[in-house]
Design a protein around this motif. Structure first.
Motif, PDB file in Angstrom:
ATOM      1  N   LEU A  14      97.945   2.038  66.875  1.00 33.77           N
ATOM      2  CA  LEU A  14      97.974   0.465  66.952  1.00 33.77           C
ATOM      3  C   LEU A  14      98.042   0.075  65.493  1.00 33.77           C
ATOM      4  O   LEU A  14      98.309  -1.037  65.175  1.00 33.77           O
ATOM      5  CB  LEU A  14      97.189  -0.161  67.827  1.00 33.77           C
ATOM      6  N   GLY A  15      97.949   1.159  64.450  1.00 30.13           N
ATOM      7  CA  GLY A  15      97.759   0.641  63.180  1.00 30.13           C
ATOM      8  C   GLY A  15      96.518  -0.156  62.831  1.00 30.13           C
ATOM      9  O   GLY A  15      96.452  -1.206  62.124  1.00 30.13           O
ATOM     10  N   VAL A  16      95.473  -0.100  63.485  1.00 27.44           N
ATOM     11  CA  VAL A  16      94.084  -0.886  63.215  1.00 27.44           C
ATOM     12  C   VAL A  16      93.103   0.024  62.787  1.00 27.44           C
ATOM     13  O   VAL A  16      93.311   1.215  62.869  1.00 27.44           O
ATOM     14  CB  VAL A  16      93.683  -1.285  64.788  1.00 27.44           C
ATOM     15  N   SER A  17      92.046  -0.706  62.067  1.00 27.83           N
ATOM     16  CA  SER A  17      90.741   0.360  61.562  1.00 27.83           C
ATOM     17  C   SER A  17      90.105   0.557  62.555  1.00 27.83           C
ATOM     18  O   SER A  17      89.651  -0.110  63.354  1.00 27.83           O
ATOM     19  CB  SER A  17      90.477  -0.674  60.372  1.00 27.83           C
ATOM     20  N   GLU A  18      89.336   1.575  61.989  1.00 29.24           N
ATOM     21  CA  GLU A  18      88.032   2.127  63.132  1.00 29.24           C
ATOM     22  C   GLU A  18      87.083   1.111  63.357  1.00 29.24           C
ATOM     23  O   GLU A  18      86.314   1.027  64.466  1.00 29.24           O
ATOM     24  CB  GLU A  18      87.659   3.358  62.542  1.00 29.24           C
ATOM     25  N   GLU A  19      86.875   0.086  62.365  1.00 33.24           N
ATOM     26  CA  GLU A  19      85.842  -0.811  62.622  1.00 33.24           C
ATOM     27  C   GLU A  19      86.167  -1.900  63.627  1.00 33.24           C
ATOM     28  O   GLU A  19      85.455  -2.494  64.278  1.00 33.24           O
ATOM     29  CB  GLU A  19      85.701  -1.601  61.337  1.00 33.24           C
ATOM     30  N   ASP A  20      87.506  -1.966  63.888  1.00 32.87           N
ATOM     31  CA  ASP A  20      87.929  -2.985  64.865  1.00 32.87           C
ATOM     32  C   ASP A  20      87.875  -2.354  66.492  1.00 32.87           C
ATOM     33  O   ASP A  20      88.175  -3.075  67.354  1.00 32.87           O
ATOM     34  CB  ASP A  20      89.468  -3.258  64.660  1.00 32.87           C
ATOM     35  N   VAL A  21      87.875  -0.919  66.471  1.00 31.56           N
ATOM     36  CA  VAL A  21      87.725  -0.496  67.791  1.00 31.56           C
ATOM     37  C   VAL A  21      86.213  -0.228  68.204  1.00 31.56           C
ATOM     38  O   VAL A  21      85.803   0.838  67.683  1.00 31.56           O
ATOM     39  CB  VAL A  21      88.479   0.836  67.674  1.00 31.56           C
ATOM     40  N   LYS A  22      85.919  -0.762  69.126  1.00 28.65           N
ATOM     41  CA  LYS A  22      84.577  -0.644  69.862  1.00 28.65           C
ATOM     42  C   LYS A  22      84.788  -0.377  71.174  1.00 28.65           C
ATOM     43  O   LYS A  22      85.851  -0.796  71.804  1.00 28.65           O
ATOM     44  CB  LYS A  22      83.715  -1.746  69.565  1.00 28.65           C
ATOM     45  N   LEU A  23      83.670   0.017  71.962  1.00 29.59           N
ATOM     46  CA  LEU A  23      83.840   0.116  73.601  1.00 29.59           C
ATOM     47  C   LEU A  23      84.378  -1.355  74.138  1.00 29.59           C
ATOM     48  O   LEU A  23      85.222  -0.991  75.079  1.00 29.59           O
ATOM     49  CB  LEU A  23      82.652   0.461  74.058  1.00 29.59           C
ATOM     50  N   GLU A  24      83.782  -2.195  73.594  1.00 31.42           N
ATOM     51  CA  GLU A  24      83.988  -3.544  74.573  1.00 31.42           C
ATOM     52  C   GLU A  24      85.554  -4.164  74.093  1.00 31.42           C
ATOM     53  O   GLU A  24      85.855  -5.121  74.828  1.00 31.42           O
ATOM     54  CB  GLU A  24      83.016  -4.547  74.262  1.00 31.42           C
ATOM     55  N   THR A  25      85.901  -3.527  73.056  1.00 27.04           N
ATOM     56  CA  THR A  25      87.243  -4.088  72.501  1.00 27.04           C
ATOM     57  C   THR A  25      88.446  -4.118  73.257  1.00 27.04           C
ATOM     58  O   THR A  25      88.632  -2.862  74.273  1.00 27.04           O
ATOM     59  CB  THR A  25      87.900  -3.366  71.207  1.00 27.04           C
ATOM     60  N   THR A  26      89.298  -5.091  73.592  1.00 27.09           N
ATOM     61  CA  THR A  26      90.268  -4.831  74.659  1.00 27.09           C
ATOM     62  C   THR A  26      91.626  -4.660  73.833  1.00 27.09           C
ATOM     63  O   THR A  26      91.507  -4.844  72.736  1.00 27.09           O
ATOM     64  CB  THR A  26      90.482  -6.314  75.435  1.00 27.09           C
ATOM     65  N   PHE A  27      92.418  -4.224  74.444  1.00 30.15           N
ATOM     66  CA  PHE A  27      93.792  -3.614  73.786  1.00 30.15           C
ATOM     67  C   PHE A  27      94.344  -4.982  73.526  1.00 30.15           C
ATOM     68  O   PHE A  27      95.187  -4.887  72.337  1.00 30.15           O
ATOM     69  CB  PHE A  27      94.690  -2.861  74.881  1.00 30.15           C
TER      70      PHE A  27
END
Length: 73
Positions: A14-27
């Motif tokens: 998705l070309g997103v940074s690791e800081e943007d990806v948390k367990l509660e993050t939706t696609f």
């Protein structure tokens, strides 16, 4: 850890940074459309050597972690 491997795949696809990806993050919050999600699923299947059915039910990173854990358990 499953979460870290999923996060890596999601960031690459998705070309997103690791800081943007948390367990509660939706696609959806990551800007993923159905084609993006399809690519993520294909990569997760390869990463974990599993088959993911009902992948359209994966709405968040937590859903993906739970689903992959159930397949590799």
């Amino acid at each position: 850890m499953v979460f870290d491997r999923i996060k890596k795949v999601v960031c690459e696809q998705l070309g997103v940074s690791e800081e943007d990806v948390k367990l509660e993050t939706t696609f959806e919050a990551l800007g993923a459309d159905s084609l993006d999600l399809f690519q993520v699923v294909i990569e997760l299947e390869e990463e974990f050597d599993i088959q993911l059915e009902d992948a359209e039910n994966m709405k968040s990173i937590q859903d993906a972690v739970t689903y992959v854990n159930s397949k590799i358990a």
